[in-house]
Design a protein around this motif. Sequence first.
Motif, PDB file in Angstrom:
ATOM      1  N   THR F 115       8.103  -0.787   0.448  1.00  0.00           N
ATOM      2  CA  THR F 115       8.725  -1.490   1.573  1.00  0.00           C
ATOM      3  C   THR F 115       8.298  -0.874   2.907  1.00  0.00           C
ATOM      4  N   SER F 118       4.594  -1.751   3.629  1.00  0.00           N
ATOM      5  CA  SER F 118       4.494  -3.182   3.946  1.00  0.00           C
ATOM      6  C   SER F 118       5.059  -3.464   5.328  1.00  0.00           C
ATOM      7  N   HIS F 119       6.194  -2.870   5.599  1.00  0.00           N
ATOM      8  CA  HIS F 119       6.875  -3.109   6.866  1.00  0.00           C
ATOM      9  C   HIS F 119       6.016  -2.673   8.054  1.00  0.00           C
ATOM     10  N   LEU F 121       2.740  -2.247   8.096  1.00  0.00           N
ATOM     11  CA  LEU F 121       1.553  -3.099   8.184  1.00  0.00           C
ATOM     12  C   LEU F 121       1.903  -4.473   8.755  1.00  0.00           C
TER      13      LEU F 121
END
Lengths: 131, 131, 131, 131, 131, 131
Positions: F115, F118-119, F121
């Motif tokens: 998470t 991803s966050h 990026l």
Amino acid sequence: MEDKLAVLVIEDDQSIQGIVEDALIEGGFEPAIAASGEEALILLKGGAIKYRALVTDINLLGRINGWEIAKQAREIDPEFPVIYMTGAAADQWASHGVPNSVLLTKPFAPAQLVTAVSHLLNAGNPPSAPA
Amino acid sequence: MEDKLAVLVIEDDQSIQGIVEDALIEGGFEPAIAASGEEALILLKGGAIKYRALVTDINLLGRINGWEIAKQAREIDPEFPVIYMTGAAADQWASHGVPNSVLLTKPFAPAQLVTAVSHLLNAGNPPSAPA
Amino acid sequence: MEDKLAVLVIEDDQSIQGIVEDALIEGGFEPAIAASGEEALILLKGGAIKYRALVTDINLLGRINGWEIAKQAREIDPEFPVIYMTGAAADQWASHGVPNSVLLTKPFAPAQLVTAVSHLLNAGNPPSAPA
Amino acid sequence: MEDKLAVLVIEDDQSIQGIVEDALIEGGFEPAIAASGEEALILLKGGAIKYRALVTDINLLGRINGWEIAKQAREIDPEFPVIYMTGAAADQWASHGVPNSVLLTKPFAPAQLVTAVSHLLNAGNPPSAPA
Amino acid sequence: MEDKLAVLVIEDDQSIQGIVEDALIEGGFEPAIAASGEEALILLKGGAIKYRALVTDINLLGRINGWEIAKQAREIDPEFPVIYMTGAAADQWASHGVPNSVLLTKPFAPAQLVTAVSHLLNAGNPPSAPA
Amino acid sequence: MEDKLAVLVIEDDQSIQGIVEDALIEGGFEPAIAASGEEALILLKGGAIKYRALVTDINLLGRINGWEIAKQAREIDPEFPVIYMTGAAADQWASHGVPNSVLLTKPFAPAQLVTAVSHLLNAGNPPSAPA
């Protein structure tokens, strides 16, 4: 890093219990299921296991509901991550929820739950007064 | 654009009342002062004036406190901007505050109040469940 | 630090022009008023003055509206701070606004405008895709 | 609420000193000016006055720069609000700034400074690791 | 909680279709693939299935592109979660994207997509004007 | 979209290495493991592979620690996503971490790591000065 992060889940509907449990395990958490608010409070206050987040339904078996459990969890630890799951009580979140909490409206996807728990844990000490 | 935005302020300490009033007026808002929670609820529910935000002390004259007023304001409007001001009760915010609210710990600077009110109003419809 | 930050304002209503101008000057900015979108584009593209933010009404004199001006400003600079002011077109923001912009619904308090401009400028390079 | 919030400002350029001082006073803060990093550290560690925020230039008289002062302030208090002001060193913020800090690029408007200080103070305990 | 959340995906490249479909299914969502913007609009407006989020490529088969589809989805529901996927058109997001949307630049990891969809859904009613 | 996003991981504890590697692969990323900070810098500066994020332990084999590696990565690219993993050094994050970074306190769940990556990026160009 063998210790898994324990997440306390309060949900009496067995099918949702199963989905929540599977999602948390796959995300690498260790769910502990309580069937009622009373049971959850005993676990939270018992201290045998240090829970890292609360995932709770609103309408619970017994006399205390999810809004109340979350308040008590925050009185023990003001930064405790709280995720509510509800089908019918979503419109009460703005008045009954605690700050820096997440509301998942049923039905939700397992990834939403895992993202919410991860996000609140990653945020560390949530702001005591976001502005 | 002659209409000013009315802000409901609940504060019985006269010196703080004055500071809050001056700060809001200088920011271009129109403060309305209530001395007790009961009086504030009458104003909120009366509907003669549409208040746009609530700025409230926690310990109030009368039987209802600031946490309770905010809950009632959010039941009327789930997106109502709420700012709490407190000296002693700050650690209760995490369990008693409403989501998307701001806590100002006394003493605070007038600019903090104006920034908080502006920020919550600018955010429009606050997320019902920020994640 | 004598250079003031120029803010381009598009507004034809003279009373709102005055309020916006006063608020920006008091906040330490240097407002430049354009009466139409066409005039604003000439100023933005002329390059004689480097504007740092756009504050625009939606319904403008001339053929281009505020949504369109903001898009053109963002094509010149993808991080250009944009604040819309509107009485009637607020519900179009979700489909016609640019990302990382602020919508002020009329009437608004001068402090809301100054907070919005300051906030967007302080955020520096706004995220190209907030998640 | 007579106590004003003290803000420690490190800036040797007298014209900027004046602007910063005026802006903070008008916002209701109480600025204390230090001319060098060494002097600022003595004030921060002395404890006679409890400072609530740091506003610092990057290139300072003496041997320590603004990046270093901010680190030391955060070692004393991990949640200390930090605002950097710089003309030339902005591109170093991503590698030398502390988390949850604000960078103001000179020239900036006084309102940007007041909004930044207010915003960081209102956020209370900034997240130890925002995600 | 047997109902899965339907997510509308517009993508004509079959290899990306497959990756997006797999990622959403594994996250617990129910993807519905449309090969063109026209087809997507029929599905969105048909109302037979209530879609909960839009994941769209920018350059589409047919006459309407992803920027336009998102605008139309937001006109139907101002809080509709929107995720754009693009290889070449990322720099247009600041001027053509809708507020509170996410841009994924190709190539991206499946977890980025699932996190973005979850995050936007968890945010519930996104702010109509974040400031 | 065959290209996977490379993520540089610096971790010498083999059991954590394995967990991080598995989590990133399952999320669709391509982890590259470096056993020391020196090795990581060679990979970062070599340019043979374009890394998209850094996941680093704090106490590393060799002479440079994780705080220092992150600073150097940000000097190459001011928007480089940085995630620190630590058991003991969490309280140093506020003074030694880079802005817009995430701190994961060991033990953490694999979903928290995925998470966080991803966050960061998805956030694209993180603000150079969030306010």
